[in-house]
Scaffold this motif. Structure first.
Motif, PDB file in Angstrom:
ATOM      1  N   SER A   1       1.018  -1.302   0.057  1.00 35.37           N
ATOM      2  CA  SER A   1       0.004   0.145   0.117  1.00 35.37           C
ATOM      3  C   SER A   1       1.032   1.277  -0.040  1.00 35.37           C
ATOM      4  CB  SER A   1      -0.872   0.153   1.253  1.00 35.37           C
ATOM      5  OG  SER A   1      -1.780   1.117   1.222  1.00 35.37           O
ATOM      6  N   GLN A   2       0.539   2.088  -1.000  1.00 34.77           N
ATOM      7  CA  GLN A   2       1.181   3.460  -1.011  1.00 34.77           C
ATOM      8  C   GLN A   2       0.225   4.469  -1.014  1.00 34.77           C
ATOM      9  OE1 GLN A   2       4.905   3.692  -3.280  1.00 34.77           O
ATOM     10  NE2 GLN A   2       4.750   1.524  -3.797  1.00 34.77           N
ATOM     11  N   ARG A   3       0.498   5.657  -0.564  1.00 30.66           N
ATOM     12  CA  ARG A   3      -0.394   6.919  -0.421  1.00 30.66           C
ATOM     13  C   ARG A   3      -0.347   7.572  -1.865  1.00 30.66           C
ATOM     14  NH1 ARG A   3      -0.159  12.264   0.198  1.00 30.66           N
ATOM     15  NH2 ARG A   3      -1.832  13.159   1.256  1.00 30.66           N
ATOM     16  N   VAL A   4      -1.659   7.406  -2.497  1.00 25.96           N
ATOM     17  CA  VAL A   4      -2.260   7.849  -3.619  1.00 25.96           C
ATOM     18  C   VAL A   4      -2.958   9.218  -3.371  1.00 25.96           C
ATOM     19  CG1 VAL A   4      -3.465   7.763  -5.879  1.00 25.96           C
ATOM     20  CG2 VAL A   4      -2.197   5.776  -4.746  1.00 25.96           C
ATOM     21  N   ASN A   5      -2.718  10.343  -4.189  1.00 25.69           N
ATOM     22  CA  ASN A   5      -3.420  11.675  -3.803  1.00 25.69           C
ATOM     23  C   ASN A   5      -4.582  11.478  -4.667  1.00 25.69           C
ATOM     24  OD1 ASN A   5      -1.130  13.341  -2.559  1.00 25.69           O
ATOM     25  ND2 ASN A   5      -0.090  12.506  -4.404  1.00 25.69           N
ATOM     26  N   LYS A   6      -5.694  11.511  -3.922  1.00 25.69           N
ATOM     27  CA  LYS A   6      -6.947  11.335  -4.599  1.00 25.69           C
ATOM     28  C   LYS A   6      -7.858  12.636  -5.140  1.00 25.69           C
ATOM     29  CE  LYS A   6      -8.194   7.264  -1.872  1.00 25.69           C
ATOM     30  NZ  LYS A   6      -9.229   6.384  -0.984  1.00 25.69           N
ATOM     31  N   LYS A   7      -7.264  13.808  -4.646  1.00 22.32           N
ATOM     32  CA  LYS A   7      -7.631  14.915  -5.216  1.00 22.32           C
ATOM     33  C   LYS A   7      -6.311  15.439  -5.923  1.00 22.32           C
ATOM     34  CE  LYS A   7     -11.213  16.119  -1.869  1.00 22.32           C
ATOM     35  NZ  LYS A   7     -11.780  16.667  -0.803  1.00 22.32           N
ATOM     36  N   VAL A   8      -6.300  15.504  -7.382  1.00 25.15           N
ATOM     37  CA  VAL A   8      -5.137  15.888  -8.225  1.00 25.15           C
ATOM     38  C   VAL A   8      -5.483  17.359  -8.490  1.00 25.15           C
ATOM     39  CG1 VAL A   8      -3.905  15.464 -10.308  1.00 25.15           C
ATOM     40  CG2 VAL A   8      -4.570  13.460  -8.708  1.00 25.15           C
ATOM     41  N   ASN A   9      -6.781  17.484  -8.862  1.00 23.09           N
ATOM     42  CA  ASN A   9      -6.977  18.904  -9.158  1.00 23.09           C
ATOM     43  C   ASN A   9      -5.976  19.579 -10.219  1.00 23.09           C
ATOM     44  OD1 ASN A   9      -9.257  18.983  -7.414  1.00 23.09           O
ATOM     45  ND2 ASN A   9      -7.809  19.679  -5.898  1.00 23.09           N
ATOM     46  N   ASN A  10      -5.710  18.786 -11.361  1.00 21.70           N
ATOM     47  CA  ASN A  10      -4.899  19.299 -12.316  1.00 21.70           C
ATOM     48  C   ASN A  10      -3.277  19.705 -12.105  1.00 21.70           C
ATOM     49  OD1 ASN A  10      -4.814  19.380 -14.957  1.00 21.70           O
ATOM     50  ND2 ASN A  10      -4.905  21.776 -15.109  1.00 21.70           N
ATOM     51  N   ASP A  11      -3.062  19.304 -10.932  1.00 22.88           N
ATOM     52  CA  ASP A  11      -1.724  19.653 -10.379  1.00 22.88           C
ATOM     53  C   ASP A  11      -0.685  18.386 -10.963  1.00 22.88           C
ATOM     54  OD1 ASP A  11       0.642  19.318  -8.888  1.00 22.88           O
ATOM     55  OD2 ASP A  11      -0.133  20.462  -7.068  1.00 22.88           O
ATOM     56  N   ALA A  12       0.167  18.985 -11.725  1.00 26.13           N
ATOM     57  CA  ALA A  12       0.998  17.816 -12.783  1.00 26.13           C
ATOM     58  C   ALA A  12       1.918  17.002 -11.399  1.00 26.13           C
ATOM     59  CB  ALA A  12       2.063  18.653 -13.457  1.00 26.13           C
ATOM     60  N   SER A  13       2.461  17.753 -10.633  1.00 27.21           N
ATOM     61  CA  SER A  13       3.257  16.831  -9.739  1.00 27.21           C
ATOM     62  C   SER A  13       2.640  15.912  -8.985  1.00 27.21           C
ATOM     63  CB  SER A  13       3.838  17.980  -8.337  1.00 27.21           C
ATOM     64  OG  SER A  13       2.853  18.476  -7.589  1.00 27.21           O
ATOM     65  N   LEU A  14       1.195  16.152  -8.456  1.00 25.85           N
ATOM     66  CA  LEU A  14       0.565  14.958  -7.801  1.00 25.85           C
ATOM     67  C   LEU A  14       0.067  14.018  -8.752  1.00 25.85           C
ATOM     68  CD1 LEU A  14      -1.969  17.190  -5.876  1.00 25.85           C
ATOM     69  CD2 LEU A  14       0.319  16.136  -4.855  1.00 25.85           C
ATOM     70  N   ARG A  15      -0.107  14.427 -10.178  1.00 23.49           N
ATOM     71  CA  ARG A  15      -0.414  13.352 -11.011  1.00 23.49           C
ATOM     72  C   ARG A  15       0.667  12.487 -11.268  1.00 23.49           C
ATOM     73  NH1 ARG A  15      -2.130  16.541 -15.362  1.00 23.49           N
ATOM     74  NH2 ARG A  15      -4.218  16.492 -14.772  1.00 23.49           N
ATOM     75  N   ILE A  16       1.767  13.149 -11.475  1.00 27.57           N
ATOM     76  CA  ILE A  16       3.171  12.052 -11.642  1.00 27.57           C
ATOM     77  C   ILE A  16       3.432  11.215 -10.609  1.00 27.57           C
ATOM     78  CG2 ILE A  16       5.640  12.424 -11.775  1.00 27.57           C
ATOM     79  CD1 ILE A  16       5.313  14.987 -13.408  1.00 27.57           C
ATOM     80  N   HIS A  17       2.972  11.796  -9.289  1.00 25.97           N
ATOM     81  CA  HIS A  17       3.183  11.040  -8.022  1.00 25.97           C
ATOM     82  C   HIS A  17       2.514   9.617  -8.161  1.00 25.97           C
ATOM     83  CE1 HIS A  17       3.778  10.048  -3.787  1.00 25.97           C
ATOM     84  NE2 HIS A  17       2.349   9.651  -3.882  1.00 25.97           N
ATOM     85  N   ASN A  18       1.138   9.848  -8.395  1.00 31.63           N
ATOM     86  CA  ASN A  18       0.442   8.794  -8.554  1.00 31.63           C
ATOM     87  C   ASN A  18       0.581   7.899  -9.706  1.00 31.63           C
ATOM     88  OD1 ASN A  18      -1.248   9.915  -6.553  1.00 31.63           O
ATOM     89  ND2 ASN A  18      -2.936  10.583  -7.851  1.00 31.63           N
ATOM     90  N   LEU A  19       1.090   8.367 -10.773  1.00 29.54           N
ATOM     91  CA  LEU A  19       1.389   7.475 -11.849  1.00 29.54           C
ATOM     92  C   LEU A  19       2.703   6.706 -11.844  1.00 29.54           C
ATOM     93  CD1 LEU A  19       0.314   9.611 -14.811  1.00 29.54           C
ATOM     94  CD2 LEU A  19      -0.761   7.814 -14.030  1.00 29.54           C
ATOM     95  N   SER A  20       3.670   7.273 -10.960  1.00 29.77           N
ATOM     96  CA  SER A  20       4.855   6.883 -10.556  1.00 29.77           C
ATOM     97  C   SER A  20       4.684   5.635  -9.585  1.00 29.77           C
ATOM     98  CB  SER A  20       5.741   7.714  -9.959  1.00 29.77           C
ATOM     99  OG  SER A  20       6.033   8.774 -10.810  1.00 29.77           O
TER     100      SER A  20
END
Length: 267
Positions: A61-80
């Motif tokens: 289990s790893q922490r996924v940001n559920k509210k990305v709100n078009n934030d590229a860094s959060l999106r990259i984190h989730n996809l990584s």
């Protein structure tokens, strides 16, 4: 103009077999979501991480940001997180090595609304499909595929072949445990390995050159004059632009270094 170009591309992508398949895991957007809403749900990585969890419930289990709100860094984190989970599942569970280039999370994260972005998402869905049809719950997932219309089902079957019967995309490591292989069986495998090795070396050298270039560009930014920055507004000042450039280069440099480490591990 960019939206006018991307909209038909988006419509075509969202009706593609791979997207139709991944929707069998659940709706991408709540209510009557548009193609754009559904696409954003894909590229944000939250939904796809949930799909991977269904495929491999034992995954760490790893922490996924559920509210990305078009934030590229959060999106990259989730996809990584997702790409690491996929790669780990292929290697450790399926005993297979992903030979095709992994999805570029920087492209999806920073420029998802582009043809290049959709191509990287397609690659992500393809690798997910390979995990789904080879996991312990494969009967359930294959049954869902059987419920699709004939053309979509045939297209998905062709995609499955890409990641289960194409050694250039995914290399099966289990053959190394076979002791009674004939010369005729070994020769094509060895040729494949040589080709893969050459490609990996070429990629390693290319990324090494990229690291050098990015390092030179980054170092060059430190020597730019700072005197005029105080005379301009913060938003449009050269100092602010230099900071943004350094941040951009740092991200690319980190990505390039990660690729070098991955290639060295594979070699």
């Amino acid at each position: 103009m960019e939206n006018e170009v991307f909209t038909p591309l988006l419509e075509q992508f969202m009706t593609s077999p791979l997207v139709t398949w991944v929707k069998t895991f659940g709706p991408l957007a709540a209510g009557n979501g548009t193609n754009l809403d559904e696409y954003v749900a894909l590229v944000d990585g939250v939904f796809l991480n949930q799909v991977m969890l269904q495929i491999n419930p034992k995954s760490e289990s790893q922490r996924v940001n559920k509210k990305v709100n078009n934030d590229a860094s959060l999106r990259i984190h989730n996809l990584s997180i997702l790409v690491r989970q996929i790669k780990f599942y292929y290697q450790e569970t399926l005993q297979q090595l992903v030979m095709m280039s992994l999805p570029n999370v920087l492209i999806i994260g920073k420029n998802p609304f582009s043809e290049q972005g959709t191509e990287e998402v397609k690659k992500l869905l393809l690798l997910l499909l390979g995990c789904a049809v080879q996991c312990q719950k494969k009967e359930e997932f294959i049954e869902r595929i059987q419920g699709l219309d004939f053309d979509t089902k045939a297209a998905v079957a062709a995609h499955i072949q890409e990641v289960t019967h194409n050694q250039e995309n995914v290399f099966d490591l289990q053959w190394m445990e076979v002791t009674d292989m004939s010369q005729e069986e070994i020769e094509p495998l060895l040729k494949n390995m040589v080709l893969h090795l050459k490609r990996l070396i070429d990629e390693r050298d290319e990324h090494s050159e990229t690291i050098v270039e990015l390092s030179e560009e980054r170092d060059g930014l430190h020597f730019l004059p700072h005197a005029s920055s105080s005379a301009q507004s913060p938003c449009g000042s050269p100092g602010m632009k230099r900071t943004e450039s350094r941040q951009h280069l740092s991200v690319e440099l980190a990505d390039a270094k990660a690729k070098i480490r991955r290639l060295r591990q594979e070699l």
